[in-house]
Scaffold this motif. Structure first.
Motif, short mmCIF file in Angstrom:
data_model
loop_
_atom_site.label_atom_id
_atom_site.label_comp_id
_atom_site.label_asym_id
_atom_site.label_seq_id
_atom_site.Cartn_x
_atom_site.Cartn_y
_atom_site.Cartn_z
N HIS A 63 -31.91 -18.64 -21.18
CA HIS A 63 -31.25 -20.11 -20.88
C HIS A 63 -30.42 -20.78 -21.87
O HIS A 63 -30.51 -22.10 -22.18
N GLY A 64 -29.58 -19.72 -22.66
CA GLY A 64 -28.71 -20.27 -23.33
C GLY A 64 -29.19 -20.34 -24.92
O GLY A 64 -28.35 -20.77 -25.78
N GLU A 65 -30.10 -19.56 -25.08
CA GLU A 65 -30.58 -19.56 -26.69
C GLU A 65 -29.90 -18.56 -27.40
O GLU A 65 -29.13 -17.76 -26.81
N PHE A 66 -29.57 -18.85 -28.80
CA PHE A 66 -28.76 -17.93 -29.55
C PHE A 66 -29.76 -16.62 -30.09
O PHE A 66 -30.56 -16.70 -30.92
N GLY A 67 -29.26 -15.38 -29.45
CA GLY A 67 -30.18 -14.50 -29.90
C GLY A 67 -29.21 -13.28 -30.40
O GLY A 67 -28.27 -13.50 -31.13
N ARG A 107 -40.57 -10.96 -30.00
CA ARG A 107 -41.09 -9.64 -30.78
C ARG A 107 -39.81 -8.80 -30.89
O ARG A 107 -39.55 -8.31 -32.05
N VAL A 108 -39.18 -8.56 -29.72
CA VAL A 108 -38.14 -7.77 -29.72
C VAL A 108 -36.92 -8.12 -30.58
O VAL A 108 -36.59 -7.25 -31.30
N GLU A 109 -36.84 -9.36 -30.55
CA GLU A 109 -35.67 -10.04 -31.59
C GLU A 109 -36.02 -9.81 -33.15
O GLU A 109 -35.16 -9.60 -33.78
N GLU A 110 -37.42 -10.11 -33.19
CA GLU A 110 -37.54 -10.00 -34.68
C GLU A 110 -37.50 -8.55 -35.19
O GLU A 110 -37.13 -8.13 -36.33
N GLN A 111 -38.04 -7.54 -34.44
CA GLN A 111 -37.74 -6.12 -34.50
C GLN A 111 -36.60 -5.67 -34.99
O GLN A 111 -36.44 -4.63 -35.61
N GLN A 112 -35.60 -6.33 -34.27
CA GLN A 112 -34.22 -5.83 -34.37
C GLN A 112 -33.54 -6.74 -35.10
O GLN A 112 -32.11 -6.83 -35.16
N CYS A 113 -33.99 -7.59 -36.00
CA CYS A 113 -33.75 -8.32 -37.20
C CYS A 113 -32.65 -9.47 -36.59
O CYS A 113 -31.61 -9.33 -36.88
N ILE A 114 -33.11 -10.31 -35.92
CA ILE A 114 -32.46 -11.45 -35.32
C ILE A 114 -31.86 -12.32 -36.72
O ILE A 114 -30.92 -12.80 -36.56
N SER A 115 -32.44 -12.24 -37.58
CA SER A 115 -32.17 -12.90 -38.82
C SER A 115 -30.69 -12.33 -39.04
O SER A 115 -29.94 -13.14 -39.72
N LEU A 138 -17.95 -29.21 -31.31
CA LEU A 138 -18.23 -30.34 -30.58
C LEU A 138 -19.53 -30.24 -29.97
O LEU A 138 -19.61 -29.02 -29.26
N ILE A 139 -20.36 -31.00 -30.14
CA ILE A 139 -21.84 -31.15 -29.80
C ILE A 139 -21.83 -31.74 -28.38
O ILE A 139 -21.41 -32.81 -28.32
N VAL A 140 -21.96 -31.04 -27.21
CA VAL A 140 -22.32 -31.54 -25.84
C VAL A 140 -23.53 -31.58 -25.28
O VAL A 140 -23.51 -32.47 -24.09
N GLY A 141 -24.19 -31.18 -26.09
CA GLY A 141 -25.75 -30.92 -25.47
C GLY A 141 -26.75 -30.76 -26.74
O GLY A 141 -26.88 -31.87 -27.51
N ARG A 142 -27.27 -29.78 -26.56
CA ARG A 142 -28.38 -29.66 -27.82
C ARG A 142 -28.17 -28.77 -28.85
O ARG A 142 -27.32 -27.53 -28.66
N ALA A 143 -28.32 -29.21 -30.31
CA ALA A 143 -27.95 -28.29 -31.17
C ALA A 143 -29.11 -28.24 -31.95
O ALA A 143 -29.68 -29.01 -32.86
N ILE A 144 -29.81 -27.37 -31.73
CA ILE A 144 -31.27 -27.33 -32.27
C ILE A 144 -31.60 -25.76 -32.80
O ILE A 144 -31.03 -24.64 -32.62
N SER A 145 -32.27 -26.20 -34.07
CA SER A 145 -32.72 -25.03 -34.88
C SER A 145 -31.62 -23.85 -35.38
O SER A 145 -30.52 -24.54 -35.76
N GLY A 146 -32.16 -22.66 -35.54
CA GLY A 146 -31.33 -21.71 -35.88
C GLY A 146 -29.96 -21.25 -35.30
O GLY A 146 -29.05 -20.76 -35.56
N SER A 147 -29.86 -22.00 -33.98
CA SER A 147 -28.89 -21.63 -33.14
C SER A 147 -27.68 -22.47 -33.72
O SER A 147 -26.60 -22.02 -33.71
N PHE A 148 -28.06 -23.49 -34.05
CA PHE A 148 -26.90 -24.50 -34.70
C PHE A 148 -26.40 -24.17 -36.12
O PHE A 148 -25.31 -24.12 -36.32
N LEU A 149 -27.45 -23.41 -36.85
CA LEU A 149 -27.11 -23.04 -38.10
C LEU A 149 -26.29 -21.80 -38.13
O LEU A 149 -25.50 -21.83 -38.90
N ALA A 150 -26.24 -21.07 -36.83
CA ALA A 150 -25.33 -19.92 -36.72
C ALA A 150 -24.26 -20.39 -36.02
O ALA A 150 -22.96 -19.41 -36.11
#
Length: 281
Positions: A63-67, A107-115, A138-150
Motif C-alpha cells: 500500500h505504498g510502504e517503504f520496504g 518478519r521477512v523484511e527484518e530477516q533481510q535487513c530492512i534497516s 514535497l509532502i503531498v500526503g503522509r510522511a510517517i516513520s522510517g519511510s520519511f527518514l529514508a
C-alpha cells in the motif's frame, strides 16, 4: 480522507508536475521517476515517488510502504544520478515526492535487513547532497516513520501542501496505541493537545521541520493552477538553495533564527563548543 485516493497522490503529483507519464525505477513498480521542468532558466529536476504496488511480492509493502525493494531502488537511482553528473559543473537537483504510510515492517523484511536497505537510501541522498545536488522534498500526503527518514527528510528544503491528509509523525497512531496500550481515541486526543505528538503538518511547520507550507491547494485533486503554484514554490526553494551554496551558507544555520527551535539551537551551540574544547585539549 479517502484511503484509496490518498495512495495515488505520489503518482498524481509526480506526473502532474512533470506533465508526462512517470516511468519505473530499477524495474521496481512501486518506485517511479519523472523529470520536472522548473522556472524560466531551463532547470530540470529528477523527481522520485514511492507508490502502492498491489502485486508486490512483499505483503507488508502493498500500500505504498517503504520496504526492501523501494529502499534499494531509490538508493540505486540516486547513486546512478550522482554518477551521471560527476563531470557537470552544476549538479542537477533531486525532488522527493512523499506520501507513504510508513516503513514496511515484517518478519521477512527484518530477516533481510530492512534497516540496512533504508540506510542505503539515506546514505545515497546524503552523498548526492554532499556532491552538490540540491535536494527538495514535497509532502503531498503522509510522511510517517522510517519511510520519511529514508525518503524526504535529507532535503535542503522540505515543502508541504497544507491540506487534509497531509501529515507528519514518527509513528502511526495505531502503532502508538499498541505500544502504549492506550486506545486509538486516547492517542488521537493526546496528539491534538501536544505539538510534538501532533500529526498536523501545520505543527510540523511551527516546529521547523517543514520549511514552507503551501496553502489553498487540493492535494487529492490538484488543478492546473494548483500545480503551477507548487512549481513556483519549488522553483523559489531551489533558487534559495543555489544561492546559499554560492554564498557558502549552511542551511542548518537558519535554526538560530527560528523562534520555535531555540532549544535546538542552544543544544547545537553547546555541542559545538564542547567539541572544539576537545579538539584543543
Amino acid at each position: 480522507m479517502n484511503a484509496t485516493k490518498s495512495m495515488e497522490r505520489g503518482k498524481l503529483w509526480l506526473e502532474g508536475l512533470a506533465e508526462h507519464a512517470a516511468k519505473t525505477v530499477m524495474e521496481t513498480p512501486s518506485v517511479l521517476e519523472a523529470t520536472v521542468p522548473l522556472g524560466d532558466q531551463g532547470e530540470v529536476i529528477l523527481a522520485l515517488a514511492v507508490v502502492a504496488d498491489p502485486a508486490s511480492g512483499f505483503p507488508r509493502a502493498l500500500h505504498g510502504e517503504f520496504g526492501l525493494e523501494q529502499a534499494w531502488a531509490v538508493a540505486a537511482r540516486i547513486r546512478q544520478y550522482v554518477e551521471e553528473d560527476a563531470t557537470r559543473s552544476t549538479r542537477r537537483p533531486i525532488l522527493a515526492i512523499v506520501d507513504t504510510p510508513g516503513q514496511a515492517f515484517g518478519r521477512v523484511e527484518e530477516q533481510q535487513c530492512i534497516s540496512v536497505a533504508c540506510a542505503a537510501a539515506v546514505d545515497a541522498y546524503i552523498a548526492a547532497r554532499r556532491a552538490g545536488h540540491p535536494l527538495l522534498t514535497l509532502i503531498v500526503g503522509r510522511a510517517i516513520s522510517g519511510s520519511f527518514l529514508a525518503h524526504g527528510l535529507q532535503a535542503d528544503r522540505i515543502l508541504a501542501i497544507e491540506d487534509d491528509g497531509v501529515m507528519m509523525h514518527a509513528m502511526s497512531p495505531q502503532s502508538i496505541a499498541r505500544i502504549t496500550r492506550r486506545t486509538l481515541a486516547e492517542v488521537t486526543e493526546q496528539a491534538a493537545s501536544s505539538m510534538p505528538m501532533s500529526y498536523s503538518i501545520e505543527n510540523a511547520h511551527r516546529l521547523g521541520v517543514v520549511h514552507t507550507l503551501i496553502p489553498g491547494i487540493s492535494a487529492e485533486a490538484p488543478t492546473a493552477a494548483n500545480t503551477s503554484i507548487v512549481k513556483e514554490a519549488l522553483s523559489r526553494a531551489l533558487c534559495e538553495v543555489r544561492e546559499e551554496a554560492k554564498n557558502g551558507v549552511r542551511d542548518v544555520d537558519g535554526v538560530k533564527d527560528n523562534p520555535n527551535r531555540v532549544a535546538t539551537a542552544t543544544v547545537e551551540r553547546l555541542m559545538r563548543e564542547q567539541w572544539n574544547l576537545d579538539d584543543l585539549a
